[in-house]
Scaffold this active site. Sequence first.
Site, PDB file in Angstrom:
ATOM      1  N   ASP A   1       0.829  -1.210   0.000  1.00 20.42           N
ATOM      2  CA  ASP A   1       0.000   0.000   0.000  1.00 20.42           C
ATOM      3  C   ASP A   1       0.867   1.266   0.000  1.00 20.42           C
ATOM      4  OD1 ASP A   1      -2.440   1.328  -0.018  1.00 20.42           O
ATOM      5  OD2 ASP A   1      -2.578   1.402   2.172  1.00 20.42           O
TER       6      ASP A   1
ATOM      7  N   ASN B   1     -10.893  -2.489  -5.430  1.00 19.59           N
ATOM      8  CA  ASN B   1     -10.103  -1.478  -6.135  1.00 19.59           C
ATOM      9  C   ASN B   1     -10.721  -1.049  -7.481  1.00 19.59           C
ATOM     10  OD1 ASN B   1      -6.912  -2.698  -4.880  1.00 19.59           O
ATOM     11  ND2 ASN B   1      -8.123  -0.954  -4.167  1.00 19.59           N
TER      12      ASN B   1
END
Length: 238
Positions: free
Chosen positions: A18, A66
Amino acid sequence: MADNKSFIMPAHVGIIMDGNGRWAKKRGMPRPVGHTHGAQNFRTITRYISKQGVKILTLYAFSTENWKRPPEEVGALMKLFKQYLVEALTDFREDDIRLRFIGDRSAFDPQLRALIDETEELSASREGMVLNLAMNYGGRDELLRAVKLLCKEVQEGKADIDRLTQQDIQRCLYTAGEPDPDLIIRTGGEFRLSNFMLYQAAYSEFVSTEVLWPDFKPEDFDRAVEEFNRRSRRFGGV
Ligand code: IPE
Ligand code: IPE
Ligand code: MG
């Protein structure tokens, strides 16, 4: 790295990669630039980890959530996946790394799906580290898939509902036959799983680092493993 006898290298490591977007933002650049740098780092870090004796590495590259991102960003990610799959295949040959994909690949375009199948086939006979790339992966989606598979077996008379065990769930997961992750590292500073390996993470040690994924270095991996070695894993015992 510490060389005392009891030092343990985790057999299965998961990484929630991330922070690409923030990395780019900090530099005044568009988010996809962060993904490009993140993708480059993915190759470096994977090769380093494979040399450390880790047996299985699972990298979270794209979650089932996502797709909510702007189409330009999703498009840029899909383009990167295609490019890096081709490059990684050659790159990882020397290291004998075997690639597997976990997640629902049916949502990808035919070109990417073909590339995924080809990459798996071409690297299947390798005997080094297994690299699970989690793409369009979600822990909840994986559990729903397992439930459906088991219901089907029951419906077809191949399984007895009263005899189902945790092993039956395990064999229906994408990670069937693989040990659970010992260590899960999250870059970018958050302390959450974001739908990563919900079933498998039951007793994983979680290490969060502020370092953004494109900046994550071999030394940061070493630090996470050192932290892992300071933990006392009890699995509910004493
Ligand atoms: C992780 O970086 C990569 C993917 C989720 C594909 P992010 O894109 O989530 O970066 P941040 O968290 O916004 O900085
Ligand atoms: C988790 O990161 C998914 C991947 C790294 C592929 P996200 O950026 O999507 O997670 P949230 O939104 O911060 O929970
Ligand atoms: Mg993020």
